[in-house]
Design an enzyme around this catalytic site. Structure first.
Site, short mmCIF file in Angstrom:
data_model
loop_
_atom_site.label_atom_id
_atom_site.label_comp_id
_atom_site.label_asym_id
_atom_site.label_seq_id
_atom_site.Cartn_x
_atom_site.Cartn_y
_atom_site.Cartn_z
NE ARG A 45 0.11 1.54 3.36
CZ ARG A 45 1.03 2.43 3.60
NH1 ARG A 45 2.31 2.06 3.81
NH2 ARG A 45 0.76 3.70 3.67
N GLY A 46 0.23 2.41 -0.15
CA GLY A 46 1.00 3.64 -0.31
C GLY A 46 1.12 3.91 -1.80
NE ARG A 88 -6.24 0.87 -1.74
CZ ARG A 88 -5.57 1.40 -0.72
NH1 ARG A 88 -4.28 1.18 -0.57
NH2 ARG A 88 -6.19 2.17 0.16
CD GLN A 195 -3.11 2.93 6.75
OE1 GLN A 195 -3.69 3.29 7.76
NE2 GLN A 195 -3.72 2.80 5.59
CG ASP A 236 -3.10 8.13 -1.53
OD1 ASP A 236 -2.91 8.57 -0.40
OD2 ASP A 236 -2.84 6.95 -1.86
CG ASN A 246 -2.29 11.62 2.57
OD1 ASN A 246 -1.76 10.72 1.90
ND2 ASN A 246 -1.94 11.84 3.82
O1 MRU Z 1 -4.53 3.28 2.09
P1 MRU Z 1 -3.04 3.48 1.99
O2 MRU Z 1 -2.30 2.93 3.15
O3 MRU Z 1 -2.51 3.01 0.66
O4 MRU Z 1 -2.88 5.05 2.03
C1 MRU Z 1 -1.60 5.60 2.02
C2 MRU Z 1 -1.57 7.06 2.15
O5 MRU Z 1 -2.59 7.72 2.26
C3 MRU Z 1 -0.23 7.72 2.01
O6 MRU Z 1 -0.17 8.86 2.80
C4 MRU Z 1 0.01 8.10 0.55
O7 MRU Z 1 -0.24 7.00 -0.29
C5 MRU Z 1 1.36 8.61 0.31
S1 MRU Z 1 2.55 7.34 0.45
C6 MRU Z 1 4.08 7.93 0.04
#
Ligand code: MRU
Length: 355
Positions: A45-46, A88, A195, A236, A246
């Site tokens: 994820r991220g 996603r 997270q 994101d 985000n």
């Molecule tokens: O749902 P996730 O864990 O994928 O969401 C991640 C985030 O919101 C992060 O802040 C974003 O992807 C930036 S990661 C460098």
């Protein structure tokens, strides 16, 4: 530094982020379908990590294809891209990566199937290396904005685990610490997927960076008593006007920061900037399973049948953002001018470098 994801002969190897921080387990996705499942289930994820994992998933699907000619391979390629794109919706890096792999695939139309397979693996590896380099440059660019000594709040995980390495928001913090700044990180727990408490706290502690976990509802109190000097988060998707999607809860932190006169920074690679999306209202927000809210570590924590909302992301309007830190430089308001200017500047640099 932790290896978040990597290409191996056996498939795409990922650290299972659903098992951290108590178990460090690696899983290997042996086909593109398994990569898609890993993205949907947040094993990886991220935004930047999702993008590169998808690129590697495409390379894997193409490598293992039994197609006998370009035409047959193209049909499979389209199906692979559709499957990965459906995982996603919010992180634009996913669609950026798929588009880049598609462009490479189309450039190779006259090559042999073996050449195409090799070149797509190579392309995904280049994206992997470029992401680490972008994080390091972004880190250096943003480090100057961090306090010489003080508390920095972050939300979710925008670290090595969310990228191919080093991180975006955590990259800025890492670079500031490497430059000798005395930073104490406050990591929002980040309900419902945690997270912050599971992943940010894990990777910063591994690096010896002083970190305190707070539950999300403590951020305002920490600001009010003067423990927070700056906020830095990842993104994101960044719209053309500077609005930022985000992790859910980011908006709340940005509003609190403004109230307390604390600068709120966003750090993201250029692959997160989506100039084709005008503003935050046009960013698709992923809705995830209600079970992420009703259950904690497998235990039910809400009454049977209760109604639940679970948007995975929110939008922070650009007026709350002091600066957007990228590997191409730092953008400040008005973002509808500074973001396109960074795009143009980078184009010019690439053109003169290629001359
Ligand atoms: O749902 P996730 O864990 O994928 O969401 C991640 C985030 O919101 C992060 O802040 C974003 O992807 C930036 S990661 C460098």
């Amino acid at each position: 530094m932790v290896k978040t994801l990597e290409w191996t002969e056996g498939g795409v190897r990922l650290i299972d982020q659903t098992r951290l921080p108590t178990e460090e387990i690696y899983v290997t996705c042996r086909n593109y379908g398994e990569v898609a499942t890993a993205i949907r289930d947040m094993i990886v994820r991220g935004a930047p990590a999702i993008g590169v994992a998808a690129a590697m998933g495409i390379a894997l699907g193409v490598r293992d294809s039994k197609a006998k000619n370009y035409h047959e391979l193209q049909a499979e390629f389209d199906e692979i891209c559709r499957t990965l794109a459906a995982t996603r919706p919010t992180a634009v890096n996913l669609f950026w990566a798929i588009q880049r792999m598609r462009e490479r695939f189309e450039q190779l139309a006259s090559g042999s199937l073996e050449e195409i397979k090799r070149a797509l693996i190579q392309e995904s590896q280049e994206m992997y290396a470029a992401d680490i380099a972008a994080c390091q440059t972004m880190g250096r660019n943003g480090a100057v904005l961090m306090p010489a000594a003080g508390g920095v709040l972050t939300h979710c995980n925008a670290g090595a685990l969310a990228t191919c390495g080093y991180g975006t928001a955590l990259g800025v913090i890492r670079a500031a610490v490497e430059a000798g700044k005395k930073i104490h990180v406050f990591a929002d727990e980040t309900r419902p997927f945690l997270q912050g408490s599971r992943l940010t706290a894990w990777e910063l502690t591994k690096d010896g960076i002083p970190t305190t976990v707070i539950s999300d509802n403590m951020a305002g109190a920490m600001m009010r008593i003067g423990k927070i000097d700056a906020v830095v988060v990842g993104a994101d998707r960044i719209a053309a006007n500077g609005d930022v999607a985000n992790k859910i809860g980011t908006y709340m932190v940005a509003v609190l920061a403004k109230e307390h006169g604390i600068p709120f920074y966003v750090a993201a690679p250029w692959s997160t900037v989506d100039l084709a999306t005008l503003d935050g209202d046009h960013i698709p927000i992923e809705q995830r399973s209600s079970r992420e809210v009703t259950h904690l570590a497998g235990k039910q924590i809400t009454p049977d049948g209760i109604r639940v909302e679970n948007p995975a992301f929110d939008v922070t309007p650009h007026r709350y953002i002091a600066a957007i830190i990228t590997e191409r430089g730092i953008a400040k308001a008005p973002y509808s001018e500074s973001l396109p200017a960074l795009a143009v500047e980078a184009e010019l640099q690439t053109t003169s470098a290629n001359r």
